[in-house]
Design a protein around this motif. Sequence first.
Motif, PDB file in Angstrom:
ATOM      1  N   ALA A  18      46.336  50.015  34.482  1.00 61.74           N
ATOM      2  CA  ALA A  18      47.079  48.781  34.234  1.00 61.74           C
ATOM      3  C   ALA A  18      48.564  49.048  34.382  1.00 61.74           C
ATOM      4  N   ILE A  19      49.301  47.989  34.628  1.00 61.94           N
ATOM      5  CA  ILE A  19      50.754  48.050  34.665  1.00 61.94           C
ATOM      6  C   ILE A  19      51.270  46.907  33.803  1.00 61.94           C
ATOM      7  N   ARG A  20      52.325  47.181  33.039  1.00 60.86           N
ATOM      8  CA  ARG A  20      52.945  46.123  32.236  1.00 60.86           C
ATOM      9  C   ARG A  20      54.377  46.513  31.904  1.00 60.86           C
ATOM     10  N   CYS A  21      55.154  45.498  31.590  1.00 64.93           N
ATOM     11  CA  CYS A  21      56.547  45.695  31.219  1.00 64.93           C
ATOM     12  C   CYS A  21      56.679  45.906  29.712  1.00 64.93           C
ATOM     13  N   GLU A  22      57.767  46.504  29.325  1.00 70.32           N
ATOM     14  CA  GLU A  22      58.100  46.646  27.912  1.00 70.32           C
ATOM     15  C   GLU A  22      58.450  45.265  27.350  1.00 70.32           C
ATOM     16  N   SER A  65      48.822  51.618  49.363  1.00 66.67           N
ATOM     17  CA  SER A  65      49.687  50.857  48.463  1.00 66.67           C
ATOM     18  C   SER A  65      49.079  49.489  48.203  1.00 66.67           C
ATOM     19  N   ILE A  66      49.490  48.881  47.101  1.00 69.67           N
ATOM     20  CA  ILE A  66      49.076  47.521  46.773  1.00 69.67           C
ATOM     21  C   ILE A  66      50.320  46.725  46.407  1.00 69.67           C
ATOM     22  N   THR A  67      50.217  45.414  46.546  1.00 71.07           N
ATOM     23  CA  THR A  67      51.307  44.525  46.164  1.00 71.07           C
ATOM     24  C   THR A  67      50.767  43.491  45.181  1.00 71.07           C
ATOM     25  N   ILE A  68      51.402  43.407  44.044  1.00 66.34           N
ATOM     26  CA  ILE A  68      51.061  42.406  43.039  1.00 66.34           C
ATOM     27  C   ILE A  68      52.077  41.289  43.188  1.00 66.34           C
ATOM     28  N   THR A  69      51.601  40.085  43.508  1.00 67.90           N
ATOM     29  CA  THR A  69      52.514  38.979  43.803  1.00 67.90           C
ATOM     30  C   THR A  69      52.848  38.130  42.590  1.00 67.90           C
ATOM     31  N   SER A  70      52.068  38.235  41.528  1.00 67.83           N
ATOM     32  CA  SER A  70      52.362  37.474  40.315  1.00 67.83           C
ATOM     33  C   SER A  70      53.288  38.280  39.411  1.00 67.83           C
ATOM     34  N   ALA A  71      53.989  37.589  38.537  1.00 69.54           N
ATOM     35  CA  ALA A  71      54.898  38.262  37.606  1.00 69.54           C
ATOM     36  C   ALA A  71      54.107  39.168  36.669  1.00 69.54           C
ATOM     37  N   ILE A  72      54.656  40.325  36.397  1.00 69.24           N
ATOM     38  CA  ILE A  72      54.057  41.256  35.441  1.00 69.24           C
ATOM     39  C   ILE A  72      54.873  41.166  34.169  1.00 69.24           C
ATOM     40  N   GLY A  73      54.205  40.800  33.089  1.00 70.30           N
ATOM     41  CA  GLY A  73      54.882  40.660  31.801  1.00 70.30           C
ATOM     42  C   GLY A  73      54.503  41.774  30.857  1.00 70.30           C
ATOM     43  N   THR A  74      54.323  41.433  29.597  1.00 72.72           N
ATOM     44  CA  THR A  74      54.083  42.436  28.564  1.00 72.72           C
ATOM     45  C   THR A  74      52.599  42.654  28.275  1.00 72.72           C
ATOM     46  N   THR A  75      51.725  42.086  29.111  1.00 76.00           N
ATOM     47  CA  THR A  75      50.292  42.351  28.981  1.00 76.00           C
ATOM     48  C   THR A  75      49.787  43.006  30.267  1.00 76.00           C
ATOM     49  N   ASN A  76      48.669  43.673  30.163  1.00 70.36           N
ATOM     50  CA  ASN A  76      48.128  44.464  31.262  1.00 70.36           C
ATOM     51  C   ASN A  76      47.773  43.636  32.490  1.00 70.36           C
ATOM     52  N   THR A  77      48.241  44.097  33.629  1.00 70.37           N
ATOM     53  CA  THR A  77      47.770  43.651  34.931  1.00 70.37           C
ATOM     54  C   THR A  77      46.952  44.809  35.481  1.00 70.37           C
ATOM     55  N   ILE A  78      45.674  44.575  35.701  1.00 71.78           N
ATOM     56  CA  ILE A  78      44.751  45.646  36.092  1.00 71.78           C
ATOM     57  C   ILE A  78      44.830  45.929  37.581  1.00 71.78           C
ATOM     58  N   PHE A  79      44.720  47.212  37.929  1.00 73.52           N
ATOM     59  CA  PHE A  79      44.510  47.652  39.302  1.00 73.52           C
ATOM     60  C   PHE A  79      43.655  48.908  39.255  1.00 73.52           C
ATOM     61  N   TRP A  80      43.213  49.359  40.406  1.00 75.36           N
ATOM     62  CA  TRP A  80      42.284  50.491  40.475  1.00 75.36           C
ATOM     63  C   TRP A  80      42.823  51.578  41.390  1.00 75.36           C
ATOM     64  N   ALA A  81      42.540  52.821  41.029  1.00 70.47           N
ATOM     65  CA  ALA A  81      42.828  53.972  41.878  1.00 70.47           C
ATOM     66  C   ALA A  81      41.500  54.635  42.213  1.00 70.47           C
ATOM     67  N   GLN A  82      41.436  55.185  43.394  1.00 77.11           N
ATOM     68  CA  GLN A  82      40.225  55.892  43.831  1.00 77.11           C
ATOM     69  C   GLN A  82      40.636  57.270  44.340  1.00 77.11           C
ATOM     70  N   ALA A  83      40.012  58.289  43.793  1.00 73.98           N
ATOM     71  CA  ALA A  83      40.255  59.663  44.226  1.00 73.98           C
ATOM     72  C   ALA A  83      39.025  60.156  44.965  1.00 73.98           C
ATOM     73  N   SER A  84      39.238  60.953  45.990  1.00 79.09           N
ATOM     74  CA  SER A  84      38.107  61.487  46.751  1.00 79.09           C
ATOM     75  C   SER A  84      38.346  62.958  47.071  1.00 79.09           C
ATOM     76  N   SER A  85      37.258  63.644  47.334  1.00 86.59           N
ATOM     77  CA  SER A  85      37.327  65.049  47.728  1.00 86.59           C
ATOM     78  C   SER A  85      36.614  65.220  49.064  1.00 86.59           C
ATOM     79  N   ALA A  86      36.876  66.333  49.677  1.00 85.26           N
ATOM     80  CA  ALA A  86      36.197  66.675  50.932  1.00 85.26           C
ATOM     81  C   ALA A  86      35.394  67.948  50.710  1.00 85.26           C
ATOM     82  N   SER A  87      34.282  68.071  51.404  1.00 82.72           N
ATOM     83  CA  SER A  87      33.415  69.240  51.218  1.00 82.72           C
ATOM     84  C   SER A  87      34.092  70.537  51.654  1.00 82.72           C
ATOM     85  N   THR A  88      35.206  70.446  52.366  1.00 87.76           N
ATOM     86  CA  THR A  88      35.922  71.637  52.840  1.00 87.76           C
ATOM     87  C   THR A  88      36.974  72.131  51.836  1.00 87.76           C
TER      88      THR A  88
END
Length: 131
Positions: free
Chosen positions: A50-54, A88-111
């Motif tokens: 999540a991302i949010r402002c103070e 990258s992602i772009t959030i077009t709505s205002a981010i206030g003092t409550t959580n705006t959810i987003f997701w990260a994905q991590a991956s590995s390679a067999s090498t």
Amino acid sequence: MSNAYINIYKGNPTAAGTDGTAVSTGGTYTEPITVALNASEAETKKVKLAIRCETGYTTVGDTTIADSGDTNDRWKLCLTENGTYADSITITSAIGTTNTIFWAQASSASTENPGTDRSVSLAVTATITAV
């Protein structure tokens, strides 16, 4: 927690809530985003963030979150859990003092050899104003 006006939170944060643990900033690694992957299986895992402002602040205009230092192209971001992940992602709505959810994905390679990769960080670009 930094003295920033906007922060990223981990720990399964709730949409529109104020929960979660602030992710460490400035390379301190006190609360990094961590994902354990089995490289031999070329594994992929998603992490809810999540991302949010103070209190007293909000964003104006678009906010961009991008991975930085991801030389192996192992991290991707998305606005929804099952959407299309990108550098990258772009959030077009205002981010206030409550959580705006987003997701990260991590991956590995067999090498890949087992190890800890601290080369990746998330960069937030936003215009923030007092309310």
